[in-house]
Motif scaffolding. Sequence first.
Motif, PDB file in Angstrom:
ATOM      1  N   SER A 197       0.844  -1.193   0.000  1.00  0.00           N
ATOM      2  CA  SER A 197       0.000   0.000   0.000  1.00  0.00           C
ATOM      3  C   SER A 197       0.878   1.241   0.000  1.00  0.00           C
ATOM      4  O   SER A 197       2.100   1.160   0.118  1.00  0.00           O
ATOM      5  CB  SER A 197      -0.944   0.009   1.207  1.00  0.00           C
ATOM      6  OG  SER A 197      -0.321   0.585   2.330  1.00  0.00           O
ATOM      7  N   GLN A 231       1.249  -4.563   5.566  1.00  0.00           N
ATOM      8  CA  GLN A 231       1.243  -4.237   4.136  1.00  0.00           C
ATOM      9  C   GLN A 231       2.480  -4.753   3.401  1.00  0.00           C
ATOM     10  O   GLN A 231       2.756  -4.325   2.286  1.00  0.00           O
ATOM     11  CB  GLN A 231       1.140  -2.710   3.959  1.00  0.00           C
ATOM     12  CG  GLN A 231       0.000  -2.063   4.695  1.00  0.00           C
ATOM     13  CD  GLN A 231      -1.356  -2.565   4.235  1.00  0.00           C
ATOM     14  OE1 GLN A 231      -1.606  -2.689   3.036  1.00  0.00           O
ATOM     15  NE2 GLN A 231      -2.230  -2.874   5.171  1.00  0.00           N
ATOM     16  N   ASN A 242      -2.601  -3.418  -1.995  1.00  0.00           N
ATOM     17  CA  ASN A 242      -3.572  -3.494  -0.908  1.00  0.00           C
ATOM     18  C   ASN A 242      -4.276  -2.161  -0.743  1.00  0.00           C
ATOM     19  O   ASN A 242      -3.634  -1.106  -0.811  1.00  0.00           O
ATOM     20  CB  ASN A 242      -2.893  -3.811   0.431  1.00  0.00           C
ATOM     21  CG  ASN A 242      -2.545  -5.277   0.592  1.00  0.00           C
ATOM     22  OD1 ASN A 242      -2.853  -6.097  -0.264  1.00  0.00           O
ATOM     23  ND2 ASN A 242      -1.902  -5.599   1.702  1.00  0.00           N
ATOM     24  N   ASP A 291      -5.346   5.243  -1.531  1.00  0.00           N
ATOM     25  CA  ASP A 291      -5.584   4.316  -2.639  1.00  0.00           C
ATOM     26  C   ASP A 291      -5.741   5.016  -3.988  1.00  0.00           C
ATOM     27  O   ASP A 291      -4.931   4.820  -4.892  1.00  0.00           O
ATOM     28  CB  ASP A 291      -6.837   3.466  -2.366  1.00  0.00           C
ATOM     29  CG  ASP A 291      -6.729   2.615  -1.114  1.00  0.00           C
ATOM     30  OD1 ASP A 291      -5.598   2.429  -0.610  1.00  0.00           O
ATOM     31  OD2 ASP A 291      -7.768   2.144  -0.627  1.00  0.00           O
ATOM     32  N   GLU A 349      -5.697  -7.187  -0.140  1.00  0.00           N
ATOM     33  CA  GLU A 349      -5.721  -7.130   1.327  1.00  0.00           C
ATOM     34  C   GLU A 349      -6.737  -8.076   1.943  1.00  0.00           C
ATOM     35  O   GLU A 349      -6.651  -8.397   3.136  1.00  0.00           O
ATOM     36  CB  GLU A 349      -5.958  -5.694   1.817  1.00  0.00           C
ATOM     37  CG  GLU A 349      -7.401  -5.247   1.879  1.00  0.00           C
ATOM     38  CD  GLU A 349      -8.000  -4.996   0.511  1.00  0.00           C
ATOM     39  OE1 GLU A 349      -9.223  -5.187   0.337  1.00  0.00           O
ATOM     40  OE2 GLU A 349      -7.242  -4.599  -0.400  1.00  0.00           O
ATOM     41  N   LYS A 379      -8.757 -10.602  -3.826  1.00  0.00           N
ATOM     42  CA  LYS A 379      -8.096 -11.800  -3.307  1.00  0.00           C
ATOM     43  C   LYS A 379      -9.072 -12.960  -3.198  1.00  0.00           C
ATOM     44  O   LYS A 379      -8.733 -14.114  -3.525  1.00  0.00           O
ATOM     45  CB  LYS A 379      -7.464 -11.494  -1.945  1.00  0.00           C
ATOM     46  CG  LYS A 379      -6.717 -12.664  -1.334  1.00  0.00           C
ATOM     47  CD  LYS A 379      -6.085 -12.283  -0.004  1.00  0.00           C
ATOM     48  CE  LYS A 379      -5.291 -13.438   0.583  1.00  0.00           C
ATOM     49  NZ  LYS A 379      -4.653 -13.060   1.882  1.00  0.00           N
TER      50      LYS A 379
END
Length: 587
Positions: A108, A116, A145, A159, A188, A210
């Motif tokens: 991240s 992370q 992530n 993000d 994540e 994921k």
Amino acid sequence: MLNLDMILKVTWLVTTVGFAVLLSDYLILRQQQCTEDTTERPPKPPELDHVQQGSSVWCYGDNNTNRMCKFSNLCFSPQYQQFVFFHGEQTVTHGIHNRFQPALVDLSSVPDHNTQYFQYVDLPASALTDFKKVKIYPGTSLIFNRFNPDNLMHVFHDDLLPIYSTLRQITASDLGPFNLNSRLVIMEGWRPGEFVDLYQMFSTEDPIFKQDLLDSGELACFTNAYVGLSKATTWYQYGFKVPQGPKENITVTGKEIRQFTDFVYVRLGIENISLTETKYIVLFSRRLNRLIVNEVDVTIALAREFDMRVITLSMESHTVPQQIAVIRKASMLVGMHGSFLTLAMFLPPGAVVVELFPYAVNPEHYAPYRTLASLPGMELTYAAWRNTEQQNTITYPYNPWDLGGLAHLDTAEQDAILRSTEVPRHLCCRNPEWLFRIYQDTVVDIPSFLKTVNTAMKDAEANKQGTCGTSTCEEHYEKIYPGQIVDVTCQTVRLSDGHVGLQLSWQPPWNLQYLNAKDTGYEVWIQEQGKASYMPWILPFTSHVFSEGIEAGHDYNVWVRCIVNGTVVGPFADAVQCVLKVHEPQK
């Protein structure tokens, strides 16, 4: 008694029956093989041959906090929930150092957070045959992530802005600055969340989560993958190691933020939404906690004081695109401290941000939105109002601990928090006094609130006119650097007192005409050859005779560079060697 003929007949019969049995078994087996051979098998992906040649990685950066890595044939095993790197004949590993100290890359944009870290497991390429199901993801993938996908501040700051910045770096081409054909792979493990539509702006493909990879049960191999997010656009740190505040060495500017917001307008279709009103105030309303108790009074007071309509927005009644569409034309944004205020990045230049703080919460200690508004080029005016009257606050000591409750603490600690008049500086993220105070409801004192807003409005008007009001303001411009000065010449001149001087002349950088150069100067260094020290000079012109420390018959090295507006410093030109001749005395 058996004779020879009988023995031969019996032998023939046994042999014939045995051969028939063997032939029957063979035919049955052959039929089974033929049946198996005719069973339709899925075609072998041509990319799988490429994977069998091995994975590769190219990393650039000193450590996990500033490193970015590009992978070829990086795979993910759903069985072991780990990334896999296959070492084969064509494997390349570049920049892999300090891989486990503590990690190769941060997944991240939040630096060096232990949740992370990215790592992979090493396997020989021959181990690929042990994976019965393999799915190839061709094209470019960005693997990362999300840090906290349920919080709007984290969504935009941690993000969306970093994704935008990273994809611009890795997909820019002669076709444009941004390629929408990349794939987002979000690892994540959180659910997609209510803001998932915002992540879909960046690609024509849906994001892969994921859980999607786990549910497939297939070894997922990404032919061209970038891991991690750029940290260049972040401006705030959340207090994991030191109390929260603006991060050191902020590099993002308002120009980059505005480029991102323009991208958002286009991708969400907001650019085509127009409002008939030209001036209005946006008040953000919280519905669950951290309430403005007298919100109606605040709304009426703002409308009367500034003769503008007040539009109330909330997360419960408006989608994020709807909120952005309203905010992008607003003159002022008002709200209690909270993640909604990150949408201030969509305000037009010249607008005002007013952030409200509950009792005992010092605005100087919690400044993500103040920092955003003050980024060079954002051109926003920020003001903070703080409730200083304890009787104007409503507390909730019996809430759950994560919503500010105190019941889990011993009596002495509860009493100390209740008597405190200011939350001390603290680390993230479970300080009970901070949680207790930030989840208070507030009755806003209208006179002091309007005084704060009026001051901010005056400052905004002064900033538009290029002068400062009572708040700190600064003229920001993008730094375009002057080039090297050219045509440096030097010669010996005889001074009126009989001494010699060094006359230097040069021409300005050729790109100076394109710069907004309100003030231009030149820095000159003169060093006698064979000595370590030098004489520095700052001059406003392109020719000067130097006499201090200058002696005939000595050689000097000279460097000159241009300085624009006092702070924008260009490069030195190549050193010039000047030989001072000894002048014969005049007859």
